[in-house]
Design a protein around this motif. Structure first.
Motif, short mmCIF file in Angstrom:
data_model
loop_
_atom_site.label_atom_id
_atom_site.label_comp_id
_atom_site.label_asym_id
_atom_site.label_seq_id
_atom_site.Cartn_x
_atom_site.Cartn_y
_atom_site.Cartn_z
N PRO A 35 0.80 -1.23 0.00
CA PRO A 35 0.00 0.00 0.00
C PRO A 35 0.83 1.28 0.00
CG PRO A 35 -0.89 -1.55 1.61
CD PRO A 35 0.40 -2.14 1.10
N TRP A 37 3.37 2.04 -1.84
CA TRP A 37 3.76 2.45 -3.19
C TRP A 37 2.76 2.00 -4.26
CZ3 TRP A 37 4.75 -1.94 -6.08
CH2 TRP A 37 5.17 -3.09 -5.41
N ARG A 38 1.66 1.42 -3.85
CA ARG A 38 0.65 0.90 -4.79
C ARG A 38 0.13 1.98 -5.73
NH1 ARG A 38 -3.75 -2.21 -1.66
NH2 ARG A 38 -1.94 -3.50 -1.26
N SER A 39 -0.28 3.13 -5.19
CA SER A 39 -0.86 4.18 -6.04
C SER A 39 0.18 4.71 -7.03
CB SER A 39 -1.44 5.31 -5.20
OG SER A 39 -0.45 5.93 -4.43
N GLN A 40 1.44 4.73 -6.63
CA GLN A 40 2.51 5.15 -7.53
C GLN A 40 2.64 4.17 -8.70
OE1 GLN A 40 6.27 5.49 -5.48
NE2 GLN A 40 7.24 6.59 -7.17
N PHE A 42 0.26 2.17 -9.85
CA PHE A 42 -0.93 2.28 -10.68
C PHE A 42 -0.88 3.53 -11.56
CE2 PHE A 42 -3.50 -0.31 -7.34
CZ PHE A 42 -2.82 -1.46 -7.72
N ALA A 43 -0.29 4.61 -11.05
CA ALA A 43 -0.11 5.83 -11.86
C ALA A 43 0.85 5.56 -13.01
CB ALA A 43 0.39 6.98 -10.99
N ASN A 60 -6.54 0.17 -10.76
CA ASN A 60 -6.62 -0.10 -9.33
C ASN A 60 -6.45 -1.60 -9.10
OD1 ASN A 60 -6.84 0.64 -6.62
ND2 ASN A 60 -9.07 0.51 -6.61
N CYS A 68 -7.12 -2.70 -15.10
CA CYS A 68 -6.95 -1.48 -15.89
C CYS A 68 -8.17 -1.34 -16.80
CB CYS A 68 -5.72 -1.57 -16.79
SG CYS A 68 -4.19 -2.01 -15.97
N GLN A 127 -12.89 0.56 -8.53
CA GLN A 127 -12.60 1.43 -7.39
C GLN A 127 -12.72 0.68 -6.06
OE1 GLN A 127 -15.54 4.49 -8.11
NE2 GLN A 127 -13.98 5.97 -8.72
N GLU A 130 -10.54 -3.24 -2.78
CA GLU A 130 -10.22 -3.62 -1.40
C GLU A 130 -11.44 -4.26 -0.73
OE1 GLU A 130 -7.47 -2.67 0.83
OE2 GLU A 130 -6.21 -1.69 -0.66
#
Length: 163
Positions: A35, A37-40, A42-43, A60, A68, A127, A130
């Motif tokens: 979690p 670095w997950r959003s990084q 995905f970006a 996500n 994707c 979205q 989780e």
């Protein structure tokens, strides 16, 4: 052989709207997408999709897989796109030393097409990964997608396991 002018006229009259959801997993389904670095990650995946002339809608997932949703550019093959996205995103994780061991994606992916009227529901589903995975494993989710799209598969070939 078409001149450049004729090619641009033909391309100007080409219209498309192809929505795809692509799902792929960490090798051996290892739960290592942290979690922190997950959003990084995905970006990075979203940017890689956009760099291939496609349009990312949402990326996500959870610790062992990614969803994707994007609009596909018809001049790009899904296989070419996914090869690029998976190779460059795993290189990103390894170059940034985000995991203790070498990071790799599982071979293959699932690609599922949708109509415009379905996109909002697919976005909401992606979205809520989780929450969704509190009750369903990735394997159960993936098999359900395959069943919903009437895709035949053999369990033994679905996932790579540690030997």
């Amino acid at each position: 052989h078409l001149s450049t002018h004729k090619q641009s006229i033909i391309m100007a009259n080409t219209y498309h709207q192809i929505y795809l959801q692509v799902v792929f997993a960490v090798k051996y389904r290892a739960a290592i997408i942290d979690p922190t670095w997950r959003s990084q990650l995905f970006a990075v995946i979203g940017n890689l999709i956009n760099e291939c002339s496609c349009k990312t809608i949402i990326v996500n997932g959870i610790e062992d897989h990614v969803h994707c949703l994007f609009s596909l550019q018809p001049s790009i093959s899904i296989a070419e796109l996914m090869k690029n996205v998976k190779a460059k995103s795993s290189k990103f994780v390894n170059d940034e030393a985000l995991t203790r061991h070498r990071f790799n994606w599982q071979n293959g992916y699932g690609a599922f097409s949708y109509g415009k009227s379905q996109i909002n529901d697919v976005v909401k589903y992606i979205q809520n990964q989780e929450e969704h995975h509190r009750t369903f494993t990735f394997q159960e989710e993936y098999k359900e997608l395959l069943h919903n799209f009437n895709i035949n598969f053999e369990d033994q070939y679905l996932f790579q396991d540690l030997e």
